[in-house]
Design a protein around this motif. Structure first.
Motif, mmCIF file in Angstrom:
data_model
loop_
_atom_site.group_PDB
_atom_site.id
_atom_site.type_symbol
_atom_site.label_atom_id
_atom_site.label_comp_id
_atom_site.label_asym_id
_atom_site.label_seq_id
_atom_site.Cartn_x
_atom_site.Cartn_y
_atom_site.Cartn_z
ATOM 1 N N PHE A 101 -8.338 13.948 -0.446
ATOM 2 C CA PHE A 101 -6.874 13.952 -0.407
ATOM 3 C C PHE A 101 -6.308 12.983 0.623
ATOM 4 O O PHE A 101 -5.296 13.266 1.265
ATOM 5 C CB PHE A 101 -6.361 15.377 -0.146
ATOM 6 N N HIS A 102 -6.971 11.838 0.762
ATOM 7 C CA HIS A 102 -6.432 10.808 1.673
ATOM 8 C C HIS A 102 -6.915 9.438 1.198
ATOM 9 O O HIS A 102 -8.010 9.001 1.528
ATOM 10 C CB HIS A 102 -6.885 11.095 3.108
ATOM 11 N N ILE A 103 -6.083 8.787 0.376
ATOM 12 C CA ILE A 103 -6.472 7.524 -0.265
ATOM 13 C C ILE A 103 -5.306 6.533 -0.212
ATOM 14 O O ILE A 103 -4.159 6.901 -0.459
ATOM 15 C CB ILE A 103 -6.852 7.790 -1.751
ATOM 16 N N HIS A 104 -5.633 5.264 0.113
ATOM 17 C CA HIS A 104 -4.618 4.195 0.144
ATOM 18 C C HIS A 104 -4.937 3.131 -0.910
ATOM 19 O O HIS A 104 -6.080 2.703 -1.047
ATOM 20 C CB HIS A 104 -4.579 3.549 1.525
ATOM 21 N N THR A 105 -3.915 2.711 -1.632
ATOM 22 C CA THR A 105 -4.090 1.763 -2.737
ATOM 23 C C THR A 105 -3.507 0.391 -2.370
ATOM 24 O O THR A 105 -3.037 0.184 -1.261
ATOM 25 C CB THR A 105 -3.353 2.264 -3.995
ATOM 26 N N THR A 106 -3.493 -0.490 -3.349
ATOM 27 C CA THR A 106 -2.920 -1.829 -3.151
ATOM 28 C C THR A 106 -1.403 -1.783 -2.939
ATOM 29 O O THR A 106 -0.797 -2.807 -2.640
ATOM 30 C CB THR A 106 -3.243 -2.728 -4.360
ATOM 31 N N PHE A 107 -0.785 -0.615 -3.109
ATOM 32 C CA PHE A 107 0.627 -0.518 -2.744
ATOM 33 C C PHE A 107 0.814 -0.736 -1.248
ATOM 34 O O PHE A 107 1.882 -1.148 -0.810
ATOM 35 C CB PHE A 107 1.206 0.845 -3.143
ATOM 36 N N THR A 108 -0.234 -0.412 -0.452
ATOM 37 C CA THR A 108 -0.140 -0.704 0.991
ATOM 38 C C THR A 108 -1.373 -1.498 1.421
ATOM 39 O O THR A 108 -1.598 -2.583 0.899
ATOM 40 C CB THR A 108 0.048 0.585 1.831
ATOM 41 N N ASP A 109 -2.175 -0.969 2.321
ATOM 42 C CA ASP A 109 -3.295 -1.761 2.838
ATOM 43 C C ASP A 109 -4.633 -1.449 2.166
ATOM 44 O O ASP A 109 -5.672 -1.898 2.640
ATOM 45 C CB ASP A 109 -3.414 -1.624 4.367
ATOM 46 N N SER A 156 10.392 1.862 2.708
ATOM 47 C CA SER A 156 9.451 1.515 1.626
ATOM 48 C C SER A 156 10.093 1.707 0.246
ATOM 49 O O SER A 156 10.024 2.790 -0.340
ATOM 50 C CB SER A 156 8.184 2.367 1.726
ATOM 51 N N GLY A 157 10.708 0.645 -0.250
ATOM 52 C CA GLY A 157 11.432 0.713 -1.517
ATOM 53 C C GLY A 157 10.545 0.885 -2.731
ATOM 54 O O GLY A 157 11.024 1.204 -3.821
ATOM 55 N N TRP A 158 9.240 0.704 -2.573
ATOM 56 C CA TRP A 158 8.317 0.766 -3.716
ATOM 57 C C TRP A 158 7.878 2.189 -4.025
ATOM 58 O O TRP A 158 7.123 2.415 -4.969
ATOM 59 C CB TRP A 158 7.079 -0.102 -3.435
ATOM 60 N N PHE A 159 8.293 3.161 -3.249
ATOM 61 C CA PHE A 159 7.725 4.501 -3.410
ATOM 62 C C PHE A 159 7.946 5.071 -4.822
ATOM 63 O O PHE A 159 7.055 5.685 -5.407
ATOM 64 C CB PHE A 159 8.268 5.471 -2.350
ATOM 65 N N GLY A 160 9.131 4.829 -5.385
ATOM 66 C CA GLY A 160 9.416 5.330 -6.742
ATOM 67 C C GLY A 160 8.482 4.709 -7.771
ATOM 68 O O GLY A 160 8.000 5.392 -8.691
ATOM 69 N N THR A 161 8.234 3.419 -7.633
ATOM 70 C CA THR A 161 7.318 2.727 -8.558
ATOM 71 C C THR A 161 5.909 3.309 -8.427
ATOM 72 O O THR A 161 5.219 3.559 -9.420
ATOM 73 C CB THR A 161 7.256 1.215 -8.218
ATOM 74 N N PHE A 162 5.500 3.515 -7.196
ATOM 75 C CA PHE A 162 4.173 4.084 -6.921
ATOM 76 C C PHE A 162 4.026 5.468 -7.566
ATOM 77 O O PHE A 162 3.061 5.734 -8.287
ATOM 78 C CB PHE A 162 3.987 4.151 -5.400
ATOM 79 N N SER A 163 4.986 6.348 -7.335
ATOM 80 C CA SER A 163 4.845 7.708 -7.875
ATOM 81 C C SER A 163 4.888 7.691 -9.401
ATOM 82 O O SER A 163 4.121 8.400 -10.059
ATOM 83 C CB SER A 163 5.910 8.644 -7.295
ATOM 84 N N ARG A 164 5.741 6.858 -9.974
ATOM 85 C CA ARG A 164 5.792 6.742 -11.450
ATOM 86 C C ARG A 164 4.463 6.247 -11.993
ATOM 87 O O ARG A 164 3.965 6.728 -13.001
ATOM 88 C CB ARG A 164 6.901 5.777 -11.875
ATOM 89 N N GLU A 165 3.878 5.289 -11.306
ATOM 90 C CA GLU A 165 2.612 4.720 -11.769
ATOM 91 C C GLU A 165 1.504 5.776 -11.766
ATOM 92 O O GLU A 165 0.745 5.896 -12.721
ATOM 93 C CB GLU A 165 2.221 3.523 -10.894
#
Ligand SMILES: [Zn+2]
Ligand SMILES: [Zn+2]
Length: 235
Positions: A23-31, A61-70
């Motif tokens: 339950f702790h993962i980072h994607t290309t949306f950040t680093d 972080s304006g991309w959060f909506g895109t991230f959650s939708r994805e």
């Protein structure tokens, strides 16, 4: 008091039954270096049952909506794995202010709070100018602020900054954090990247029977589930 997040579990489930989760993962949306789908494929290959994408956010972080939708779109194609999304937000002060908007917090399925710098210090290089005693106090107080006041499900990697820059976070402080977490209904994360003293910490979590979360702080898909392997090795 917050409603208990159903993805968390009690520490007393260990050592017999180690949940196959990360339950702790980072994607290309950040680093992170891997995409949402690459992590999902890796998690399925490794036999995990559930994962959570927990992106670093700031209020801006304006991309959060895109991230959650994805995540919501992609997970429809992988019903064999439980897939959640949320945020890892840092403490802005010692009273539990998070660097995340109310919208992000409300939209998230899991909210992790973290101490990523000591409020009041402009950047981490200033750590060189403070004593270990002062640093441990700052980390402790920022952690307690999150536990007592922030709308978080999980406190990430307790003592993490201290461990990175000074060495082992004193167990007495960890014990205080665990007691507060129990009182305030917040889970403590067991993180495979910050695990100097993991055996003793697990014993404390188990004896207090608090809620815990497992996380690898994965920044690339081969790291998915590292925490599960680590626990299997030591429990
Ligand atoms: Zn972190
Ligand atoms: Zn992280």
């Amino acid at each position: 008091m917050k409603k208990r997040n159903p993805i968390l579990f009690r520490a007393s489930r260990l050592p017999k039954d180690i949940p196959t989760v990360d339950f702790h993962i980072h994607t290309t949306f950040t680093d992170g270096k891997s995409s949402i789908e690459e992590y999902i494929i890796s998690a399925i290959k490794k036999g995990l049952s559930a994962i959570a994408f927990t992106e670093h956010v700031r209020k801006s972080s304006g991309w959060f909506g895109t991230f959650s939708r994805e995540v919501k779109n992609i997970r429809k194609a992988y019903p064999q794995l439980k897939i959640y999304y949320g945020i890892e937000a840092k403490a802005l002060d010692y009273q539990g202010a998070l660097d995340a908007t109310t919208e992000m917090i409300n939209e998230s399925e899991v909210v992790i709070g973290a101490v990523h710098r000591y409020p009041g210090l402009e950047n981490l290089s200033e750590l060189e100018q403070i004593s270990p005693e002062k640093a441990v106090q700052m980390e402790f107080e920022a952690s307690m602020g999150l536990i007592e006041n922030a709308p978080i499900d999980i406190l990430a990697h307790p003592g993490g900054i201290y461990e990175k820059y000074y060495g082992e976070f004193p167990v007495g402080y960890f014990r205080e954090i665990v007691k507060a977490a129990k009182q305030y209904n917040v889970a403590i994360e067991i993180n495979s990247k910050y695990c100097n003293n993991i055996k003793e910490w697990l014993e404390i979590c188990i004896s207090e029977d608090i809620f815990i979360s497992l996380g690898s702080d994965a920044h690339s898909d081969p790291e998915t589930g590292t925490i599960v392997n680590l626990l299997r090795g030591i429990l």
